[in-house]
Design an enzyme around this catalytic site. Structure first.
Site, PDB file in Angstrom:
ATOM      1  N   HIS B 272       0.835  -1.199   0.000  1.00  0.00           N
ATOM      2  CA  HIS B 272       0.000   0.000   0.000  1.00  0.00           C
ATOM      3  C   HIS B 272       0.880   1.263   0.000  1.00  0.00           C
ATOM      4  CE1 HIS B 272      -3.676   2.318   1.166  1.00  0.00           C
ATOM      5  NE2 HIS B 272      -2.768   3.115   1.718  1.00  0.00           N
ATOM      6  N   GLU B 273       1.808   1.316   0.926  1.00  0.00           N
ATOM      7  CA  GLU B 273       2.682   2.498   1.008  1.00  0.00           C
ATOM      8  C   GLU B 273       3.590   2.574  -0.216  1.00  0.00           C
ATOM      9  OE1 GLU B 273       1.815   4.607   3.103  1.00  0.00           O
ATOM     10  OE2 GLU B 273       0.611   3.309   4.407  1.00  0.00           O
ATOM     11  N   HIS B 276       1.845   4.629  -2.799  1.00  0.00           N
ATOM     12  CA  HIS B 276       2.062   6.063  -2.546  1.00  0.00           C
ATOM     13  C   HIS B 276       3.485   6.456  -2.948  1.00  0.00           C
ATOM     14  CE1 HIS B 276      -1.704   6.876  -0.502  1.00  0.00           C
ATOM     15  NE2 HIS B 276      -1.493   5.960   0.432  1.00  0.00           N
ATOM     16  N   GLU B 302      -4.661   7.828  -3.014  1.00  0.00           N
ATOM     17  CA  GLU B 302      -5.183   6.546  -2.521  1.00  0.00           C
ATOM     18  C   GLU B 302      -5.466   5.583  -3.673  1.00  0.00           C
ATOM     19  OE1 GLU B 302      -5.487   5.236   0.527  1.00  0.00           O
ATOM     20  OE2 GLU B 302      -4.527   7.007   1.378  1.00  0.00           O
TER      21      GLU B 302
END
EC number: 3.4.17.19
Lengths: 508, 508
Positions: B272-273, B276, B302
């Protein structure tokens, strides 16, 4: 702030707020420097340098601003100054010293100089790798010329170099250092000669093995805890060149470097930085947010790193206490090595070419060479182009060794590329201070060796905190030495300490 | 800067220097925030907070200074603005938006609000731990009241909440969100119901084991490299709450948290990170030193974290490719678990109480609850004191579950303590964007599953860099969606993606 008139109180409050803001920039910069040296991603360095440049420039501007000038003028005036307490007086003096110094350099000259030294450090790195002094020479010439120009602008008493010395060791002069160093040198050179002639040399062969790095790290952390380094107010990281940085007394970080083929390098590096760290962790919290919240001079700072590294970490009782632990961590490595052999091996004396690898004794001779050179550069008797020859001659004279190339000679240290003339003497002053302070400590606490043998580092630390650490920059180096030892700096304490220790090790 | 008059060029240059200085403060602050969350010593936090306060205040002052006002006035004037290139126009617009917004809040009210939210976050932490909403209520009431006051000062069109939404997703409104969420909800609620009735539920028992943390870390690092996260422009650390921070495109750091009893938490958190991170690492270097050098909105940001986490990391071909590696790292744990079982287990759907632990499907329902609540707080139909009851009722209605106490209910998220009203919808918008962007990608690159099966993440990343990442804030979220997909945001892409994926997994 009782006993203070309203106008003075009001100016003081604004001044303290202004100083705190400047110090905030300083802490932000120090966090970024720490970050750059402990693993910041390579590709972000260029943008980070610009950020550092912006904040540094802003901080410099604040230090010489008209606003700062007005505060200092108002608070230095006798009728105001007389109303200040001791901390605020010191603060005004410290800021005024910095203000006066910075104001005398035209801002554009300062900016050029910052760029010059930044480029010079990069060039130096390559020149060192290639052993190519000619490549570095034009930069060094400009840096020396700029420093000569700055000294003229700042003014000086006696020797020009005094003004540079004063930046790192307030109050230190060529006159004093000449006497100190002559004394030390006169007594150490025969000691080194006697050691070299001794047939009773330590065996160091068992140090030439490989040592698992994870175990080295465990041992470093263990020793730091034993010595009283506060991990709630600090952390241990890795960096190419070990350093300590005091962001504030609640956040004092140290680094080390683990070498797989050398178990002592990281360990003594860690203890050395721990000494700096213990100093900064224990400065009084009252000084937070002011430029007084740091060690009083590089010499006193080095006295603490060297006290803990050499007088504690390289002592016999220290290893009588902890050698078993090291043996446990490396059961194959030291099984047949008695603790006395280990103690002697880590204290071997061997004149060598590289300062940062030098032993406790010959280290001082490396410093004296740099001191002689810096002095000569600033009285005009030595030109930059003649440095390599002069360097090699001095190494032959002081240490009996000659570099085979400039990479292991005149190019070995980064200090000059950064323009840090006047810094080197701090290292030997640190050794001298530490021996004299140790002597004073023993008069009150008894033999240091006994304290170490009992693992009573808490008493040692408490004694140093009470007399030195907590004051930060509230006391000058001279005041500390006088208060703590009752006499001015006397190099004989160092000489006697070294004579006793090494006569024992080498059976002289 | 061709075609620009000298005066405009000169103002622009000063403006760019000013903006760069502000951005430098921003980067210094971000380094300090990262540092605080990744291991800064506890005892230094108080002093560090003061440093952060000083620099934040300085940065805020710069953003609303007369100097900034003059630059914006001069550069926004039609005759100047017409001479600017697109980047500089965007930059002027972005700074003007920020300037106008900040100028409308009296500085002392802003300062009070910063203190209020800072205190509220501390109180919230304790209130959550004690499940004591009454403790947090007065703070939340003040925060809502302050935001209502700010909305009045800022002005609004239509619903008051629109002004808050716009801070995180420029151009987003209640009108649009109502339609988007109604559509998604209408189609997802029956899907969730069907899944709950399905007899074909994944077995997740084998996930309930312990997993060596060092191995988890190795696997996270391995996957990051596979996905194209650049370790020369980033690093992976640990923190209590995982996050990504883009200091500059050459230094984009991510964190994760390793749980010994959960092998998927750190892994999917890392991916997830990473999403980003890939976004921020690939913003055009031309934008460095400006506020345009970041993701264009929280929703688009997101969309990237969720694309990589869910559409890549929770896909069948991803695990067909990497499950063997995981089995190698944990030979005892997954020996008898076929890859298909593992794939189904990590995609189990289960209505639950805690948003951050929710599955990909029900997650959107958690967001809609928060959206309904925020909307109601800002149109005055809901009072803070009635929040817990309202919350529990909505959970029963949307998800069929009811918190047993407020700690696992209304107190679970930090957002409101920090005053971040309008943020939550970004998470679901991200899911919608990602499905629509994926659809567009597949028209050009072919099936995403085939790209994943071949490990061709380079093509996926290059496509996203070219169309989204490199632009930073140069394009609005709407412009990106229109350019990349040829149509406005359409939630049916998300619905169809979820229907297809979960019909397959649950055999519906």
């Amino acid at each position: 702030m009782s006993g203070m008139s309203d106008p003075v109180q009001s100016v003081l409050q604004s001044f303290r707020g202004y100083v705190k803001k400047m110090k905030s920039y300083g802490e932000a910069l120090d966090v970024m420097y720490w970050d750059l040296r402990t693993g910041a991603p390579r590709k972000g360095v260029e943008a980070r340098s610009e950020v550092i440049g912006e904040l540094s420039a802003e901080m410099f501007k604040m230090s010489v601003s008209d606003e700062m000038g007005r505060y200092l003028e108002q608070l230095s005036a006798p009728e105001s100054f007389g109303q200040l307490d001791e901390t605020n007086r010191k603060l005004v003096e410290e800021c005024k010293k910095e203000y006066d110094r910075s104001k005398k350099i035209p801002p554009e000259r300062y900016q050029e100089y910052v760029v010059l030294t930044s480029q010079a450090e990069t060039v130096w790195e390559e020149a060192k790798a290639k052993s190519d002094f000619a490549m570095f020479q034009p930069y060094l010439e400009k840096i020396v010329a700029a420093n000569l120009e700055f000294v003229e602008l700042w003014g000086y008493e006696g020797h020009r170099y005094n003004t540079l010395l004063d930046m790192y060791e307030p109050g230190m002069t060529v006159e004093k250092l000449d006497a100190l160093f002559a004394d030390v040198r006169e007594k150490l050179v025969p000691l080194v000669a006697a050691i070299q002639k001794s047939a009773n040399k330590p065996d160091t062969s068992f140090l030439n093995q490989t040592f698992d790095v994870a175990q080295q790290k465990l041992f470093s952390l263990f020793i730091l805890k034993e010595l009283g380094y506060d991990f709630e107010a600090g952390r241990l990281d890795e960096s190419v060149h070990p350093f300590a940085t005091g962001l504030n007394p609640g956040d004092v970080r140290i680094t080390t470097r683990y070498l797989p083929n050398d178990v002592t390098s990281a360990l003594f590096g860690t203890i050395h930085e721990c000494g700096h760290g213990l100093y900064e962790q224990n400065i009084s919290k009252d000084l937070i947010g002011t430029p007084l919240c740091t060690g009083t001079s590089m010499g006193i700072h080095e006295s603490q790193s060297r006290f803990w590294e050499n007088m504690v970490g390289r002592s016999r009782p220290f290893w009588q206490r902890y050698y078993g632990k090291l043996q446990e961590l490396y059961p194959d490595r030291f099984r047949d090595v008695p603790v006395e052999s280990f103690y002697r091996a880590i204290n071997v004396v061997q004149p060598s070419l590289i300062r940062i690898e030098a032993d406790e004794l010959t280290y001082n001779l490396h410093i004296m060479i740099r001191y002689e050179i810096e002095k000569a550069l600033f009285d005009g008797s030595l030109q930059v182009k003649d440095l390599p020859a002069y360097w090699n001659e001095k190494y032959r004279e002081y240490l009996g060794v000659v570099p085979s190339h400039d990479g292991e000679g005149v190019l070995q240290d980064v200090h000059w590329a950064g323009g840090a003339f006047g810094y080197f003497p701090s290292y030997s002053l640190g050794n001298m201070y530490s021996a004299q302070i140790r002597h004073a400590m023993e008069k009150e606490l008894g033999a240091l060796d006994d304290l170490i043998a009992n693992g009573d580092f808490a008493s040692v630390k408490a004694w140093l905190v009470e007399r030195i650490y907590r004051y930060g920059k509230l006391l000058t180096p001279q005041e500390i030495v006088m208060r703590v030892t009752g006499e001015p700096l006397d190099p004989d304490y160092l000489v006697r300490y070294l004579q006793t220790k090494y006569a024992d090790i080498y059976g002289l």
